[in-house]
Motif scaffolding. Structure first.
Motif, PDB file in Angstrom:
ATOM      1  N   LEU A   1       0.807  -1.221   0.000  1.00  0.00           N
ATOM      2  CA  LEU A   1       0.000   0.000   0.000  1.00  0.00           C
ATOM      3  C   LEU A   1       0.837   1.266   0.000  1.00  0.00           C
ATOM      4  CD1 LEU A   1      -2.741  -0.989   2.609  1.00  0.00           C
ATOM      5  CD2 LEU A   1      -3.013  -0.832   0.144  1.00  0.00           C
ATOM      6  N   PHE A   2       2.097   1.165   0.365  1.00  0.00           N
ATOM      7  CA  PHE A   2       2.926   2.367   0.507  1.00  0.00           C
ATOM      8  C   PHE A   2       3.082   3.132  -0.801  1.00  0.00           C
ATOM      9  CE2 PHE A   2       7.113   4.401   0.410  1.00  0.00           C
ATOM     10  CZ  PHE A   2       6.949   5.325   1.438  1.00  0.00           C
ATOM     11  N   PRO A   3       3.384   2.480  -1.953  1.00  0.00           N
ATOM     12  CA  PRO A   3       3.554   3.266  -3.192  1.00  0.00           C
ATOM     13  C   PRO A   3       2.282   4.034  -3.574  1.00  0.00           C
ATOM     14  CG  PRO A   3       4.452   1.073  -3.450  1.00  0.00           C
ATOM     15  CD  PRO A   3       3.689   1.066  -2.176  1.00  0.00           C
ATOM     16  N   MET A   4       1.132   3.423  -3.387  1.00  0.00           N
ATOM     17  CA  MET A   4      -0.129   4.104  -3.744  1.00  0.00           C
ATOM     18  C   MET A   4      -0.364   5.328  -2.856  1.00  0.00           C
ATOM     19  SD  MET A   4      -3.950   2.497  -3.704  1.00  0.00           S
ATOM     20  CE  MET A   4      -3.350   1.023  -4.523  1.00  0.00           C
ATOM     21  N   VAL A   5      -0.169   5.184  -1.567  1.00  0.00           N
ATOM     22  CA  VAL A   5      -0.370   6.302  -0.652  1.00  0.00           C
ATOM     23  C   VAL A   5       0.647   7.402  -0.906  1.00  0.00           C
ATOM     24  CG1 VAL A   5      -0.412   6.968   1.766  1.00  0.00           C
ATOM     25  CG2 VAL A   5      -1.378   4.785   1.082  1.00  0.00           C
ATOM     26  N   GLN A   6       1.889   7.011  -1.191  1.00  0.00           N
ATOM     27  CA  GLN A   6       2.940   7.990  -1.450  1.00  0.00           C
ATOM     28  C   GLN A   6       2.624   8.821  -2.687  1.00  0.00           C
ATOM     29  OE1 GLN A   6       6.749   6.343  -2.434  1.00  0.00           O
ATOM     30  NE2 GLN A   6       7.878   8.083  -1.578  1.00  0.00           N
ATOM     31  N   LYS A   7       2.062   8.178  -3.726  1.00  0.00           N
ATOM     32  CA  LYS A   7       1.699   8.896  -4.944  1.00  0.00           C
ATOM     33  C   LYS A   7       0.605   9.928  -4.651  1.00  0.00           C
ATOM     34  CE  LYS A   7      -0.084   8.144  -9.614  1.00  0.00           C
ATOM     35  NZ  LYS A   7      -0.577   7.126 -10.573  1.00  0.00           N
ATOM     36  N   CYS A   8      -0.399   9.551  -3.872  1.00  0.00           N
ATOM     37  CA  CYS A   8      -1.479  10.491  -3.542  1.00  0.00           C
ATOM     38  C   CYS A   8      -0.971  11.666  -2.707  1.00  0.00           C
ATOM     39  CB  CYS A   8      -2.580   9.747  -2.791  1.00  0.00           C
ATOM     40  SG  CYS A   8      -3.421   8.494  -3.766  1.00  0.00           S
ATOM     41  N   ILE A   9      -0.073  11.381  -1.786  1.00  0.00           N
ATOM     42  CA  ILE A   9       0.478  12.452  -0.954  1.00  0.00           C
ATOM     43  C   ILE A   9       1.261  13.440  -1.795  1.00  0.00           C
ATOM     44  CG2 ILE A   9       2.118  12.947   0.903  1.00  0.00           C
ATOM     45  CD1 ILE A   9       1.255  10.356   2.227  1.00  0.00           C
ATOM     46  N   LYS A  10       2.045  12.939  -2.741  1.00  0.00           N
ATOM     47  CA  LYS A  10       2.816  13.832  -3.602  1.00  0.00           C
ATOM     48  C   LYS A  10       1.899  14.694  -4.474  1.00  0.00           C
ATOM     49  CE  LYS A  10       7.081  11.107  -3.857  1.00  0.00           C
ATOM     50  NZ  LYS A  10       8.007  10.354  -4.742  1.00  0.00           N
ATOM     51  N   GLN A  11       0.811  14.096  -4.953  1.00  0.00           N
ATOM     52  CA  GLN A  11      -0.127  14.882  -5.757  1.00  0.00           C
ATOM     53  C   GLN A  11      -0.765  15.997  -4.934  1.00  0.00           C
ATOM     54  OE1 GLN A  11      -2.901  12.074  -7.333  1.00  0.00           O
ATOM     55  NE2 GLN A  11      -1.573  11.428  -9.020  1.00  0.00           N
ATOM     56  N   ASN A  12      -1.121  15.673  -3.714  1.00  0.00           N
ATOM     57  CA  ASN A  12      -1.720  16.698  -2.852  1.00  0.00           C
ATOM     58  C   ASN A  12      -0.730  17.805  -2.518  1.00  0.00           C
ATOM     59  OD1 ASN A  12      -4.138  15.352  -2.793  1.00  0.00           O
ATOM     60  ND2 ASN A  12      -3.693  14.254  -0.898  1.00  0.00           N
ATOM     61  N   ASN A  13       0.525  17.436  -2.324  1.00  0.00           N
ATOM     62  CA  ASN A  13       1.544  18.450  -2.036  1.00  0.00           C
ATOM     63  C   ASN A  13       1.858  19.306  -3.248  1.00  0.00           C
ATOM     64  OD1 ASN A  13       1.757  17.547   0.598  1.00  0.00           O
ATOM     65  ND2 ASN A  13       3.446  16.139   0.148  1.00  0.00           N
ATOM     66  N   THR A  14       1.659  18.749  -4.447  1.00  0.00           N
ATOM     67  CA  THR A  14       1.934  19.513  -5.665  1.00  0.00           C
ATOM     68  C   THR A  14       0.900  20.610  -5.862  1.00  0.00           C
ATOM     69  OG1 THR A  14       2.934  17.573  -6.683  1.00  0.00           O
ATOM     70  CG2 THR A  14       2.278  19.353  -8.158  1.00  0.00           C
ATOM     71  N   VAL A  15      -0.388  20.260  -5.714  1.00  0.00           N
ATOM     72  CA  VAL A  15      -1.476  21.214  -5.877  1.00  0.00           C
ATOM     73  C   VAL A  15      -2.231  21.304  -4.557  1.00  0.00           C
ATOM     74  CG1 VAL A  15      -3.564  21.781  -7.145  1.00  0.00           C
ATOM     75  CG2 VAL A  15      -1.691  20.615  -8.303  1.00  0.00           C
TER      76      VAL A  15
ATOM     77  N   ILE B   1      -5.245  22.330  -2.897  1.00  0.00           N
ATOM     78  CA  ILE B   1      -6.605  22.743  -3.254  1.00  0.00           C
ATOM     79  C   ILE B   1      -7.233  23.634  -2.194  1.00  0.00           C
ATOM     80  CG2 ILE B   1      -6.972  20.694  -4.660  1.00  0.00           C
ATOM     81  CD1 ILE B   1      -8.505  19.479  -2.342  1.00  0.00           C
ATOM     82  N   TYR B   2      -6.656  23.694  -1.016  1.00  0.00           N
ATOM     83  CA  TYR B   2      -7.193  24.519   0.063  1.00  0.00           C
ATOM     84  C   TYR B   2      -6.443  25.837   0.221  1.00  0.00           C
ATOM     85  CZ  TYR B   2      -9.403  20.106   1.301  1.00  0.00           C
ATOM     86  OH  TYR B   2     -10.115  18.939   1.262  1.00  0.00           O
ATOM     87  N   GLU B   3      -5.600  26.174  -0.724  1.00  0.00           N
ATOM     88  CA  GLU B   3      -4.804  27.398  -0.601  1.00  0.00           C
ATOM     89  C   GLU B   3      -5.688  28.630  -0.781  1.00  0.00           C
ATOM     90  OE1 GLU B   3      -0.861  29.519  -2.626  1.00  0.00           O
ATOM     91  OE2 GLU B   3      -1.610  27.591  -3.348  1.00  0.00           O
ATOM     92  N   GLU B   4      -5.502  29.610   0.080  1.00  0.00           N
ATOM     93  CA  GLU B   4      -6.232  30.876   0.009  1.00  0.00           C
ATOM     94  C   GLU B   4      -5.324  31.911  -0.630  1.00  0.00           C
ATOM     95  OE1 GLU B   4      -9.267  31.551   0.722  1.00  0.00           O
ATOM     96  OE2 GLU B   4      -9.905  29.681   1.694  1.00  0.00           O
ATOM     97  N   TYR B   5      -5.685  32.326  -1.850  1.00  0.00           N
ATOM     98  CA  TYR B   5      -4.832  33.260  -2.573  1.00  0.00           C
ATOM     99  C   TYR B   5      -5.023  34.709  -2.106  1.00  0.00           C
ATOM    100  CZ  TYR B   5      -4.090  29.369  -5.783  1.00  0.00           C
ATOM    101  OH  TYR B   5      -3.754  28.149  -6.314  1.00  0.00           O
ATOM    102  N   PHE B   6      -6.233  35.044  -1.676  1.00  0.00           N
ATOM    103  CA  PHE B   6      -6.522  36.425  -1.290  1.00  0.00           C
ATOM    104  C   PHE B   6      -7.042  36.456   0.139  1.00  0.00           C
ATOM    105  CE2 PHE B   6      -7.408  35.857  -5.812  1.00  0.00           C
ATOM    106  CZ  PHE B   6      -6.459  36.713  -6.363  1.00  0.00           C
TER     107      PHE B   6
END
Length: 600
Positions: A130-144, A146-151
């Motif tokens: 399960l580690f490779p699958m979870v690691q891939k999802c974590i990297k995707q979340n760290n890349t984008v 989605i909860y970032e507040e720009y203003f």
């Protein structure tokens, strides 16, 4: 068939004089018959003479009104579809998947079982797969993100937006007999969207009190579902007030028309699903003798203490774990030593920010009373505010501290609202007279200078004293009957957009105000505080001036009395001298007469 030719010129060229034309042709028979009009004598084509043959078939009416229409007649039918009743159902998720011999509530058992599982080879194999699958999802979340507040740091200015309020929902009392909504209290968590509403008839010897069809229940509503209340609270008597516990959100305390205090716990059986009955009730012989005007939870270690006030002149402290009798009692008197007048409490205010031992009471006589338990040696801790021109000309249905500046509080009564300071006994700000009698009010929890008042003609007025102290910022027609209660959702950290208003028919209207009335302006707190301080200083100066004028007047009267006394003293001396002179003349005359008679 004859033909007619019509030539219409189209255009001319510059280089030649040749005319460009297009010929239209049409048959003569298609032109129609030519109309020829000639003068002639008048001819009668048909003449129908009157006859009485058909008189028996008709009945003469006078007058006769009839209408003639050549258009097609249509029929209109209205159909009211059945109402769709929506019911909200909840589901409780608990932690599961543990063996029967493991109690997941015990940390020691959980740690022991985890150590045992982590040593298993299958556990290690599963983790590696399960580690490779979870690691891939974590990297995707760290890349984008989605909860970032720009203003996030940018603040929107809503000051230019005109004040406005719109209706969102209407919550009608399920009772067949109309009962006024005497109190509306929001759930302490604004995100829950729940309001507790109490219904009661407070008119003396009202006929509705003897109606067997009138319900005594109070209800908790969800603002997303106005069809049916989520919880029905069944008290021993009609509830005149109901309030959530800010520490324990599943408990409530209510005051009844017969003076009893009742305690409710929504976690008890049948609590959150339908009906909730009181866990504890006070003894009626040791409760208030009049309907409970208001009740508040107070600061305590256990979170089970509350205070109530009534028009019988008593202020009682309770412990909801033992409601047989109050733990403390105070009589609202203007002078505890002389016992001059007992004041009936009509409203109550308590705020931990202002002090855990400080209370404010509005009375039926229009007088504001401050109670401080730390100064019980001095008149039982009771301080009476202005009893002259500054008091209200009737009962005070609402008294509340400003959420942003706890030293200042508002009272609503008769036709005016007044703002007071703890440092003065006179009001610092008084509104102009409203068009109708005021029945309640409250501060906005987010804006320091905005407050709401309800009127007997069904209108809600909104004041923004930071903008103008002379005129109402916005008026909204809520109901055709008198409004009875009001409450605004939120606290100083957020909220302020939803307003719940109850009326005399038991209907609670949910309103949403615009952003300019809900979100604070830039530096609004400091501006309103400076205004309060300025008005307080002005009142202090006027008070000092009035004291000096009274002192000078008293001195002048004393001086006049002294001068008048001296003048009277001089007159008395003159009269005494005159009497002595006359007495001397009399005795001299007597002696001379006696001597003359003796010589003779």
């Amino acid at each position: 068939a004859n033909k007619s030719i019509c030539a219409i010129p189209q255009s001319f060229t510059n280089n030649s004089k040749m005319e460009v034309a297009y010929v239209y042709t049409k048959k003569r028979t298609e032109f129609g018959k030519q109309c020829r009009f000639t003068d002639g004598d008048t001819q009668i084509l048909e003449s129908i003479l009157p006859t009485d043959v058909y008189d028996d078939d008709y009945e003469q009416r006078n007058p006769v009104v009839t209408g003639v229409d050549t258009t097609r007649h249509w029929s209109e039918t209205e159909v009211n579809t059945e109402r769709v009743i929506i019911r909200n159902a909840s589901m409780r998720h608990t932690e599961g998947g543990w063996p029967k011999d493991v109690d997941f509530t015990e940390q020691s058992d959980v740690k022991r079982f985890r150590k045992k599982v982590e040593k298993d080879e299958d556990y290690q194999y599963s983790m590696k797969s399960l580690f490779p699958m979870v690691q891939k999802c974590i990297k995707q979340n760290n890349t984008v993100n989605i909860y970032e507040e720009y203003f996030d740091a940018k603040e929107t200015d809503h000051s230019s937006e005109p004040p406005l309020a719109k209706g969102l929902a209407v919550f009608r009392d399920p009772s067949s007999v109309a009962r006024p909504a005497t109190s509306v209290n929001w759930h302490p968590e604004a995100s829950s969207g729940k309001i507790a509403v109490s219904y009661s008839v407070l008119n003396f010897q009202d006929k509705r009190l003897n109606d067997p069809h009138m319900s005594s229940s109070a209800y908790i509503w969800d603002i997303t579902n106005s069809n049916k209340p989520i919880v029905g609270i069944v008290p021993p008597s009609l509830l005149s007030c109901l309030r959530y516990n800010p520490k324990n959100l599943d408990t409530l305390v209510g005051g009844s028309c017969n003076g009893m205090i009742s305690y409710y716990d929504l976690r008890k059986p049948n609590g959150p699903t339908g009906t909730c009955r009181p866990v504890e009730c006070s003894a009626i012989e040791k409760s208030h003798h009049d309907p409970v005007s208001d009740v508040y939870w107070i600061s305590s270690k256990t979170g089970h203490q509350c205070v109530s006030v009534s028009t019988d002149g008593q202020m009682l402290w309770w412990d909801t774990r033992k409601l047989e009798e109050p733990i403390d009692r105070l009589i609202l008197e203007t002078n505890s030593k002389a016992g001059e007048v007992t004041l009936g409490g009509s409203s109550l205010e308590y705020s931990t920010e202002a002090g855990p031992t400080k209370f404010l009471v509005g009375t039926e006589q229009g007088i504001v009373v401050s109670v401080n338990l730390r100064n019980k040696k001095t008149n039982n801790g009771i301080t009476i505010f202005d009893t002259g021109a500054g008091k209200h000309q009737g009962s005070i249905p609402t008294i509340q501290r400003n959420p942003s500046h706890n030293k200042y509080f508002m009272t609503v009564g008769d036709w005016r609202a007044r703002i007071w300071s703890d440092d003065l006994k006179n009001p610092v700000i008084t509104t102009s007279y409203h068009d109708s009698y005021l029945t309640g009010g409250c501060w906005s929890p987010t804006r320091a200078g905005v407050f709401y008042v309800t009127r007997a003609d069904g209108v809600m007025d909104i004041w923004d004293i930071g903008h103008s102290q002379n005129e109402i910022a916005y008026s909204h027609k809520v109901s055709d009957v008198s409004l009875s209660s009001i409450s605004v959702e939120g606290n100083t950290q957020g909220g302020g957009k939803l307003v719940a208003v109850g009326d005399a028919n038991g209907t609670v209207s949910l309103l949403e105000v615009c952003d300019s009335l809900a979100y604070p302006k830039q530096n609004e707190k400091s501006i309103v505080n400076a205004m309060f301080e300025r008005e307080t200083k002005r009142e202090k100066n006027l008070e000092v001036r009035e004291r000096d004028v009274k002192r000078a007047r008293a001195q002048e009267e004393e001086r006049m009395k002294i001068e008048k006394g001296e003048a009277e003293f001089d007159v008395d001396n003159q009269e005494k001298d005159e009497l002595v002179r006359l007495e001397d003349e009399f005795f001299t005359f007597v002696n001379e007469t006696y001597d003359d008679s003796r010589n003779e």
